[in-house]
Write an enzyme that holds these catalytic residues in place. Structure first.
Site, PDB file in Angstrom:
ATOM      1  N   TRP A 130       4.552  -6.250  -7.503  1.00  0.00           N
ATOM      2  CA  TRP A 130       5.510  -6.114  -6.184  1.00  0.00           C
ATOM      3  C   TRP A 130       5.281  -6.982  -5.100  1.00  0.00           C
ATOM      4  O   TRP A 130       5.945  -6.834  -3.964  1.00  0.00           O
ATOM      5  CB  TRP A 130       5.253  -4.486  -5.624  1.00  0.00           C
ATOM      6  CG  TRP A 130       6.478  -3.809  -6.119  1.00  0.00           C
ATOM      7  CD1 TRP A 130       6.680  -3.468  -7.569  1.00  0.00           C
ATOM      8  CD2 TRP A 130       7.208  -2.671  -5.623  1.00  0.00           C
ATOM      9  NE1 TRP A 130       7.578  -2.437  -7.716  1.00  0.00           N
ATOM     10  CE2 TRP A 130       7.928  -2.152  -6.647  1.00  0.00           C
ATOM     11  CE3 TRP A 130       7.179  -2.456  -4.289  1.00  0.00           C
ATOM     12  CZ2 TRP A 130       9.011  -1.075  -6.172  1.00  0.00           C
ATOM     13  CZ3 TRP A 130       8.058  -1.273  -3.740  1.00  0.00           C
ATOM     14  CH2 TRP A 130       8.729  -0.670  -4.791  1.00  0.00           C
ATOM     15  N   TYR A 171       4.822 -10.483 -13.055  1.00  0.00           N
ATOM     16  CA  TYR A 171       5.188  -9.002 -12.764  1.00  0.00           C
ATOM     17  C   TYR A 171       4.516  -8.476 -11.565  1.00  0.00           C
ATOM     18  O   TYR A 171       3.098  -8.829 -11.582  1.00  0.00           O
ATOM     19  CB  TYR A 171       5.578  -8.089 -13.620  1.00  0.00           C
ATOM     20  CG  TYR A 171       6.005  -6.923 -13.287  1.00  0.00           C
ATOM     21  CD1 TYR A 171       7.307  -6.807 -13.024  1.00  0.00           C
ATOM     22  CD2 TYR A 171       5.509  -5.581 -12.726  1.00  0.00           C
ATOM     23  CE1 TYR A 171       7.955  -5.499 -12.492  1.00  0.00           C
ATOM     24  CE2 TYR A 171       5.865  -4.547 -12.141  1.00  0.00           C
ATOM     25  CZ  TYR A 171       7.315  -4.428 -12.160  1.00  0.00           C
ATOM     26  OH  TYR A 171       7.812  -3.124 -11.781  1.00  0.00           O
TER      27      TYR A 171
HETATM   28  N1  LIG Z   1      -0.571   4.374 -15.671  1.00  0.00           N
HETATM   29  C1  LIG Z   1       0.593   3.912 -15.108  1.00  0.00           C
HETATM   30  N2  LIG Z   1       0.763   2.484 -14.719  1.00  0.00           N
HETATM   31  C2  LIG Z   1       1.608   2.127 -14.122  1.00  0.00           C
HETATM   32  C3  LIG Z   1       2.838   2.802 -13.583  1.00  0.00           C
HETATM   33  C4  LIG Z   1       2.446   4.369 -13.913  1.00  0.00           C
HETATM   34  O1  LIG Z   1       3.637   5.129 -13.481  1.00  0.00           O
HETATM   35  N3  LIG Z   1       1.516   4.887 -14.566  1.00  0.00           N
HETATM   36  N4  LIG Z   1       3.510   2.460 -13.055  1.00  0.00           N
HETATM   37  C5  LIG Z   1       4.017   0.915 -13.109  1.00  0.00           C
HETATM   38  C6  LIG Z   1       5.015   0.488 -12.001  1.00  0.00           C
HETATM   39  S1  LIG Z   1       6.694   1.231 -11.991  1.00  0.00           S
HETATM   40  C7  LIG Z   1       4.675  -0.356 -11.266  1.00  0.00           C
HETATM   41  S2  LIG Z   1       5.943  -1.130 -10.220  1.00  0.00           S
HETATM   42  C8  LIG Z   1       3.373  -1.451 -11.465  1.00  0.00           C
HETATM   43  C9  LIG Z   1       2.882  -1.759 -10.092  1.00  0.00           C
HETATM   44  O2  LIG Z   1       2.125  -2.701 -10.259  1.00  0.00           O
HETATM   45  P1  LIG Z   1       1.972  -4.045  -9.400  1.00  0.00           P
HETATM   46  O3  LIG Z   1       3.209  -4.468  -8.802  1.00  0.00           O
HETATM   47  O4  LIG Z   1       1.098  -5.220 -10.150  1.00  0.00           O
HETATM   48  O5  LIG Z   1       1.152  -3.749  -8.063  1.00  0.00           O
HETATM   49  P2  LIG Z   1       0.693  -4.104  -6.720  1.00  0.00           P
HETATM   50  O6  LIG Z   1      -0.600  -3.372  -6.213  1.00  0.00           O
HETATM   51  O7  LIG Z   1       1.778  -3.871  -5.919  1.00  0.00           O
HETATM   52  O8  LIG Z   1       0.479  -5.494  -7.088  1.00  0.00           O
HETATM   53  C10 LIG Z   1       0.920  -6.467  -6.215  1.00  0.00           C
HETATM   54  C11 LIG Z   1      -0.320  -7.616  -5.968  1.00  0.00           C
HETATM   55  O9  LIG Z   1       0.226  -8.627  -5.103  1.00  0.00           O
HETATM   56  C12 LIG Z   1      -0.712  -9.084  -4.128  1.00  0.00           C
HETATM   57  N5  LIG Z   1      -0.133  -9.601  -2.947  1.00  0.00           N
HETATM   58  C13 LIG Z   1       0.342  -8.937  -2.204  1.00  0.00           C
HETATM   59  N6  LIG Z   1       1.520 -10.029  -1.107  1.00  0.00           N
HETATM   60  C14 LIG Z   1       1.224 -10.987  -1.935  1.00  0.00           C
HETATM   61  C15 LIG Z   1       1.669 -12.410  -1.605  1.00  0.00           C
HETATM   62  O10 LIG Z   1       2.255 -12.613  -0.393  1.00  0.00           O
HETATM   63  N7  LIG Z   1       1.356 -13.477  -2.348  1.00  0.00           N
HETATM   64  C16 LIG Z   1       0.396 -13.256  -3.322  1.00  0.00           C
HETATM   65  N8  LIG Z   1       0.211 -14.366  -4.358  1.00  0.00           N
HETATM   66  N9  LIG Z   1       0.191 -11.976  -3.914  1.00  0.00           N
HETATM   67  C17 LIG Z   1       0.482 -10.923  -3.078  1.00  0.00           C
HETATM   68  C18 LIG Z   1      -1.298  -7.784  -3.935  1.00  0.00           C
HETATM   69  O11 LIG Z   1      -2.713  -8.045  -3.168  1.00  0.00           O
HETATM   70  C19 LIG Z   1      -1.499  -7.250  -5.200  1.00  0.00           C
HETATM   71  O12 LIG Z   1      -2.638  -7.376  -5.931  1.00  0.00           O
HETATM   72  O13 LIG Z   1       2.460  -0.497 -12.046  1.00  0.00           O
HETATM   73  C20 LIG Z   1       2.730   0.302 -13.264  1.00  0.00           C
HETATM   74  N10 LIG Z   1       1.722   0.792 -13.728  1.00  0.00           N
HETATM   75  N1  LIG Z   2       3.602   6.143  -2.090  1.00  0.00           N
HETATM   76  C1  LIG Z   2       4.006   5.514  -3.067  1.00  0.00           C
HETATM   77  N2  LIG Z   2       5.324   5.488  -3.441  1.00  0.00           N
HETATM   78  C2  LIG Z   2       5.862   4.818  -4.489  1.00  0.00           C
HETATM   79  C3  LIG Z   2       5.078   3.758  -5.144  1.00  0.00           C
HETATM   80  C4  LIG Z   2       3.762   3.786  -4.755  1.00  0.00           C
HETATM   81  O1  LIG Z   2       2.745   3.027  -5.309  1.00  0.00           O
HETATM   82  N3  LIG Z   2       3.164   4.594  -3.668  1.00  0.00           N
HETATM   83  N4  LIG Z   2       5.574   3.146  -6.026  1.00  0.00           N
HETATM   84  C5  LIG Z   2       7.079   3.006  -6.280  1.00  0.00           C
HETATM   85  C6  LIG Z   2       7.344   2.472  -7.592  1.00  0.00           C
HETATM   86  S1  LIG Z   2       6.895   0.701  -7.796  1.00  0.00           S
HETATM   87  C7  LIG Z   2       8.044   3.249  -8.528  1.00  0.00           C
HETATM   88  S2  LIG Z   2       8.633   2.627  -9.899  1.00  0.00           S
HETATM   89  C8  LIG Z   2       8.597   4.759  -8.013  1.00  0.00           C
HETATM   90  C9  LIG Z   2       8.026   5.451  -9.307  1.00  0.00           C
HETATM   91  O2  LIG Z   2       8.813   6.817  -9.244  1.00  0.00           O
HETATM   92  P1  LIG Z   2       8.767   7.706 -10.432  1.00  0.00           P
HETATM   93  O3  LIG Z   2       8.559   7.100 -11.789  1.00  0.00           O
HETATM   94  O4  LIG Z   2       9.662   8.918 -10.254  1.00  0.00           O
HETATM   95  O5  LIG Z   2       7.319   8.468  -9.977  1.00  0.00           O
HETATM   96  P2  LIG Z   2       6.026   8.825 -10.713  1.00  0.00           P
HETATM   97  O6  LIG Z   2       5.075   8.913  -9.319  1.00  0.00           O
HETATM   98  O7  LIG Z   2       5.451   7.905 -11.856  1.00  0.00           O
HETATM   99  O8  LIG Z   2       6.125  10.151 -11.301  1.00  0.00           O
HETATM  100  C10 LIG Z   2       6.448  11.353 -10.651  1.00  0.00           C
HETATM  101  C11 LIG Z   2       6.307  12.690 -11.310  1.00  0.00           C
HETATM  102  O9  LIG Z   2       6.938  12.773 -12.790  1.00  0.00           O
HETATM  103  C12 LIG Z   2       6.233  13.725 -13.373  1.00  0.00           C
HETATM  104  N5  LIG Z   2       6.183  13.512 -14.802  1.00  0.00           N
HETATM  105  C13 LIG Z   2       5.621  12.384 -15.406  1.00  0.00           C
HETATM  106  N6  LIG Z   2       6.112  12.602 -16.608  1.00  0.00           N
HETATM  107  C14 LIG Z   2       7.068  13.411 -16.693  1.00  0.00           C
HETATM  108  C15 LIG Z   2       7.937  14.084 -17.758  1.00  0.00           C
HETATM  109  O10 LIG Z   2       7.891  13.408 -18.968  1.00  0.00           O
HETATM  110  N7  LIG Z   2       8.584  15.032 -17.477  1.00  0.00           N
HETATM  111  C16 LIG Z   2       8.821  15.400 -16.197  1.00  0.00           C
HETATM  112  N8  LIG Z   2       9.830  16.477 -15.995  1.00  0.00           N
HETATM  113  N9  LIG Z   2       8.263  15.128 -15.337  1.00  0.00           N
HETATM  114  C17 LIG Z   2       7.154  14.061 -15.439  1.00  0.00           C
HETATM  115  C18 LIG Z   2       4.559  13.672 -12.786  1.00  0.00           C
HETATM  116  O11 LIG Z   2       4.429  14.858 -12.707  1.00  0.00           O
HETATM  117  C19 LIG Z   2       4.892  12.607 -11.634  1.00  0.00           C
HETATM  118  O12 LIG Z   2       3.915  13.299 -10.721  1.00  0.00           O
HETATM  119  O13 LIG Z   2       7.588   5.123  -6.942  1.00  0.00           O
HETATM  120  C20 LIG Z   2       7.767   4.158  -6.057  1.00  0.00           C
HETATM  121  N10 LIG Z   2       7.178   4.766  -4.878  1.00  0.00           N
HETATM  122 MO   LIG Z   3       7.787   0.463 -10.276  1.00  0.00          MO
END
Ligand SMILES: Nc1nc2c(c(=O)[nH]1)N[C@H]1C(S)=C(S)[C@@H](COP(=O)(O)OP(=O)(O)OC[C@H]3O[C@@H](n4cnc5c(=O)[nH]c(N)nc54)[C@H](O)[C@@H]3O)O[C@H]1N2
Ligand SMILES: Nc1nc2c(c(=O)[nH]1)N[C@H]1C(S)=C(S)[C@@H](COP(=O)(O)OP(=O)(O)OC[C@H]3O[C@@H](n4cnc5c(=O)[nH]c(N)nc54)[C@H](O)[C@@H]3O)O[C@H]1N2
Ligand SMILES: [Mo]
Length: 754
Positions: free
Chosen positions: A118, A116
């Site tokens: 991005w 998994y």
């Molecule tokens: N506590 C907490 N944890 C969370 C979340 C949260 O809300 N709270 N959110 C979760 C969510 S929604 C997500 S989506 C995840 C995100 O977690 P990830 O998707 O794992 O985060 P990225 O940093 O985007 O990881 C992408 C990796 O791919 C590498 N990469 C980039 N381009 C390439 C390429 O072309 N080839 C290869 N081989 N590698 C490449 C980058 O250097 C990077 O290390 O985190 C989750 N974790």
């Molecule tokens: N700049 C930037 N943008 C991103 C990403 C990034 O890495 N960087 N990642 C992308 C990805 S992979 C994803 S999945 C999305 C995630 O998008 P979301 O899941 O919507 O975003 P989060 O930033 O995890 O959380 C948004 C806010 O929700 C609030 N929150 C947390 N728990 C609760 C709850 O129980 N109730 C309520 N009412 N609020 C709560 C927190 O205050 C938090 O700041 O964002 C995307 N956009």
């Molecule tokens: Mo995500």
């Protein structure tokens, strides 16, 4: 020697101009057509040429000397061993032999290729598509399903609305202009955050969230941000602080007012939904003796009863759109607020009216709400996976720790496979997974871990074989994304850094060694693949009336804005269903919105009964004891997850990451603004820098994700990665998603801060 060159390229956070001089990226600037460009790329030049790039193929010394899974290394090696650099051919031979050994000795079900993450934008060099195609050609792999982002939603929404969550997200929602023209009240659970809508899968070129909110304000649309942080919605919105994890209780309190004050739309409930009477019995306390009154809700969610009453009456008196951020379902029982919000919208009876009803994920990513005609295609075919075993994506540590254990997942009873080889390409589990100390422990169990990475991330440092991958700026590609009207030619801006190779070339070399190159590459170079995929993409879209320029033309124009933005006047979502639910039924068992689901009730899960239910989470403020503060760990505003982190960490004062804490909570702990602190609970600890602010509610602290996990000798993460604290548990037996936002901690001044 030529002078500086500039070219537009794309990324998950949008398009930008890149300046190159010779072999180096020397600058970036905004793309002129973007009304609100993202600043994320400003560290790109430093990151691409960073000393923490993986320079050459590298193999962990313990693995090289003792072989895969040798005794004594299973619990010690990964993470603290050193690496030996090898020539490409030798490292590729080792990896190919190991893949072959594992599949011969244990079968392909012993290979985990879920991988998994991005990765990067760009259609052909999409790391996940590449690894999945390769492993399919090699006989298959254990895959992962759903995403960290929306696993709970992906499980619950089809039961309620009869369609995949992603279909609803992209096709059955109110576009921004429809909201601007019709909505009078926007009720945003979890806010709508322009910080998050900088980003979308594959890119968002036209950042519109902030400009739309300016329009909403100018038109007098009421905007209520129901979230623990004021900053979860644009400035100027009303802020109703809510205790994280308690939204379902608050929604029930609102529903109680609608029901008891005769404000629920009986006609809509009868025509368009099923199961309301059973839910009503629960709402009124007839089934469990507890009426879900505003007073009851207030005691759980922290919003007072009078405010809940007023909110319910206001919502019923005008065109109201309820929106729910993705964050709400990334918590224990995260299915419940998603389902309950749908019930609330059904009670208001505005589903199917323009600007009314329910919306999921506005602001969570940039493309949601943008009115564009879909432009599909340009996808590397992944082939078929002969291995049918899957895991829900966020259950990776459970799988590694418990081979053979049984568990429930959305009506299925499944068994964890016995994984010997983990293959990761395009993700960073030691950033994204919950309870990283537990993952670190689980990660020692497989015999071999192979990773492709451009940078020495925490995951690369825990691999046995690391192949250096190129970044998008080092190869040619095409970018197009859902919810976006632009198409980009991404040129190769600089030569590969160090000895990096494209993921495709790495897999091709492995495929040759395994005798499957014909199947994997079909004999095509990456340029040939792109030409074929592009031609198919052109032909497919021509059938749908969209003219795509030839590849050569796109190459010379660099980008094109296809005439698909703002196209047509779309119907309100669910309009046909609302008008005649018999003629246009939903694909649920009843054909209606399922307020009570016989299917779910039939699963017999206590953590997800047949209708939305308030069951207190295990970790939330209502259960706070030793660890009294609720930690939310949102996405970082200044970057994408853990990407480009090495360059941010070099900026003085940026690391450890910043935790926002309320003045009351800071004062009682002797914490001053700007001071170093330690966040801790029974699972782990990390360092952070305090920002004392009233933008977060009392009792809650917010530490964004994204720092590279780097524990010191005592095991305290020095960078500020919240996932040393979060709990690694499924949302419920329905979704088995990540529960990242359900987490209790305490904070103290950092003992090492002089
Ligand atoms: N506590 C907490 N944890 C969370 C979340 C949260 O809300 N709270 N959110 C979760 C969510 S929604 C997500 S989506 C995840 C995100 O977690 P990830 O998707 O794992 O985060 P990225 O940093 O985007 O990881 C992408 C990796 O791919 C590498 N990469 C980039 N381009 C390439 C390429 O072309 N080839 C290869 N081989 N590698 C490449 C980058 O250097 C990077 O290390 O985190 C989750 N974790
Ligand atoms: N700049 C930037 N943008 C991103 C990403 C990034 O890495 N960087 N990642 C992308 C990805 S992979 C994803 S999945 C999305 C995630 O998008 P979301 O899941 O919507 O975003 P989060 O930033 O995890 O959380 C948004 C806010 O929700 C609030 N929150 C947390 N728990 C609760 C709850 O129980 N109730 C309520 N009412 N609020 C709560 C927190 O205050 C938090 O700041 O964002 C995307 N956009
Ligand atoms: Mo995500």
């Amino acid at each position: 020697m030529t002078g500086p060159q500039t070219r537009v390229t794309s990324s998950h956070w949008g398009a930008f101009r890149v300046t190159t001089e010779g072999d180096r990226i020397t600058g970036v600037s905004a793309f002129e057509n973007d009304p609100d460009p993202s600043p994320i790329s400003k560290v790109l030049p430093a990151a691409v040429h960073h000393r923490r790039r993986v320079a050459r193929p590298s193999v962990r010394r313990g693995w090289l000397e003792h072989g895969p899974g040798a005794a004594g290394l299973r619990s010690a090696g990964r993470g603290d061993d050193e690496f030996v650099e090898l020539p490409w051919d030798e490292a590729l031979d080792l990896a190919a032999e190991e893949i072959d050994r594992v599949r011969r000795e244990h079968g392909n079900e012993a290979i985990f290729g879920g991988s998994y993450g991005w990765a990067s934008a760009g259609r052909f060099h999409h790391a996940l598509g590449q690894v999945h195609r390769f492993l399919n050609c090699a006989g298959g792999y254990v895959a992962s399903v759903a995403s960290y982002s929306t696993a709970a939603a992906q499980a619950i929404i089809p039961h309620v609305f009869g369609m995949p969550f992603l279909k609803l997200t992209w096709g059955v929602q109110n576009p921004w202009p429809m909201i601007a023209d019709n909505t009078r009240m926007l009720v945003m659970f979890g806010g709508i955050n322009p910080k998050n809508s900088q980003v979308s899968m594959g890119g968002v070129t036209h950042h519109e969230t902030r400009p739309w909110f300016e329009t909403f304000a100018a038109r007098g649309i009421r905007r209520v941000n129901i979230a623990p942080q004021r900053t979860d919605a644009p400035e100027g919105c009303e802020w109703l602080p809510v205790i994280p994890g308690s939204d379902t209780a608050l929604m029930l309190g609102i529903a109680h007012v609608l029901e008891t004050e005769g404000l629920a739309d009986r006609d809509f409930l009868e025509r368009c939904t099923t199961g309301y009477p059973r839910f009503r019995d629960y709402l009124l306390g007839e089934t469990d003796g507890v009426g879900k009154s505003p007073e009851w809700a207030a005691s759980l969610c922290g919003v007072d009863a009078a405010t809940i009453r007023a909110l319910a009456r206001d919502m019923a008196s005008q065109r109201t759109l309820i929106t729910v951020a993705w964050s709400l379902q990334r918590g224990e029982r995260g299915e419940q607020p998603y389902w309950m919000a749908a019930v609330l919208a059904a009670m208001l009876g505005q589903v199917g009216l323009p600007g009314g009803g329910i919306g999921y994920g506005y602001g969570a990513i940039g493309g949601v709400g943008v009115q564009v005609q879909r432009v599909d295609g340009l996808t590397l075919p992944q082939g078929d996976n002969p291995v049918k075993t899957i895991i829900p994506v966020a259950r990776i540590a459970d799988m590694l720790l418990n081979p053979g254990a049984e568990y429930d997942f959305n009506g299925s009873h499944l068994t964890y496979p016995d994984i010997r080889l983990v293959y990761w390409c395009g993700g960073n589990p030691f950033h994204h997974h919950q309870d990283l100390n537990r993952l670190h422990h689980a990660w020692q169990r497989p015999e071999t871990v192979i990773v492709h990475e451009p940078w020495w991330t925490a995951t690369a440092r825990r691999a046995d074989i690391v192949f250096p991958a190129t970044t998008p700026w080092e190869r040619e590609d095409i970018a197009r994304a859902q919810g976006d009207s632009y198409l980009f030619h991404m040129s190769k801006l600089i030569p590969p850094v160090g000895e990096a190779r494209d993921d495709y070339e790495i897999f091709r070399e492995l495929a040759r060694r395994l005798g499957i190159d014909g199947k994997f590459s079909l004999g095509r170079s990456s340029a040939e693949w792109q030409e074929v995929l592009y031609r198919e993409f052109q032909e497919e879209n021509k059938k749908r009336g969209i003219d795509i320029p030839d590849l050569d033309e796109l190459r010379s124009s660099n980008w094109v804005d296809l005439p698909v933005r703002g196209a047509g006047t779309p119907e309100a979502p669910f309009a046909a269903f609302r008008a005649d639910p018999d003629a246009a039924p939903l694909a649920t068992p009843s054909g209606r919105i399922e307020i009570h689901s016989e299917t779910i009730a039939g699963f017999g899960y206590d953590d997800c009964p047949g209708h939305p239910t308030w069951t207190p989470p295990l970790e939330w403020r209502g259960a706070a004891g030793r660890y009294p503060l609720h930690l939310v760990s949102p996405q970082p505003g200044d970057k994408l997850h853990s990407q480009l982190e090495c360059a941010i960490a070099d900026i003085p004062g940026e690391r450890p990451a910043t935790v926002v804490i309320h003045p009351q909570d800071a004062r009682s702990r002797g914490i001053g603004d700007g001071k170093l602190v330690r966040l801790y609970n029974a699972r782990g600890a990390c360092r952070a820098r305090a920002r004392v602010s009233r933008d977060v509610m009392e009792g809650v602290v917010a530490l964004p994700t994204g720092a590279w996990f780097d524990p010191d000798a005592e095991g305290v993460d020095t960078q500020g990665n919240p996932n040393v604290l979060t709990r690694d548990t499924g949302t419920s037996r329905i979704g088995q998603g990540s529960s990242a936002h359900s987490c209790l901690v305490d904070v103290m001044p950092d003992p090492t801060d002089g």
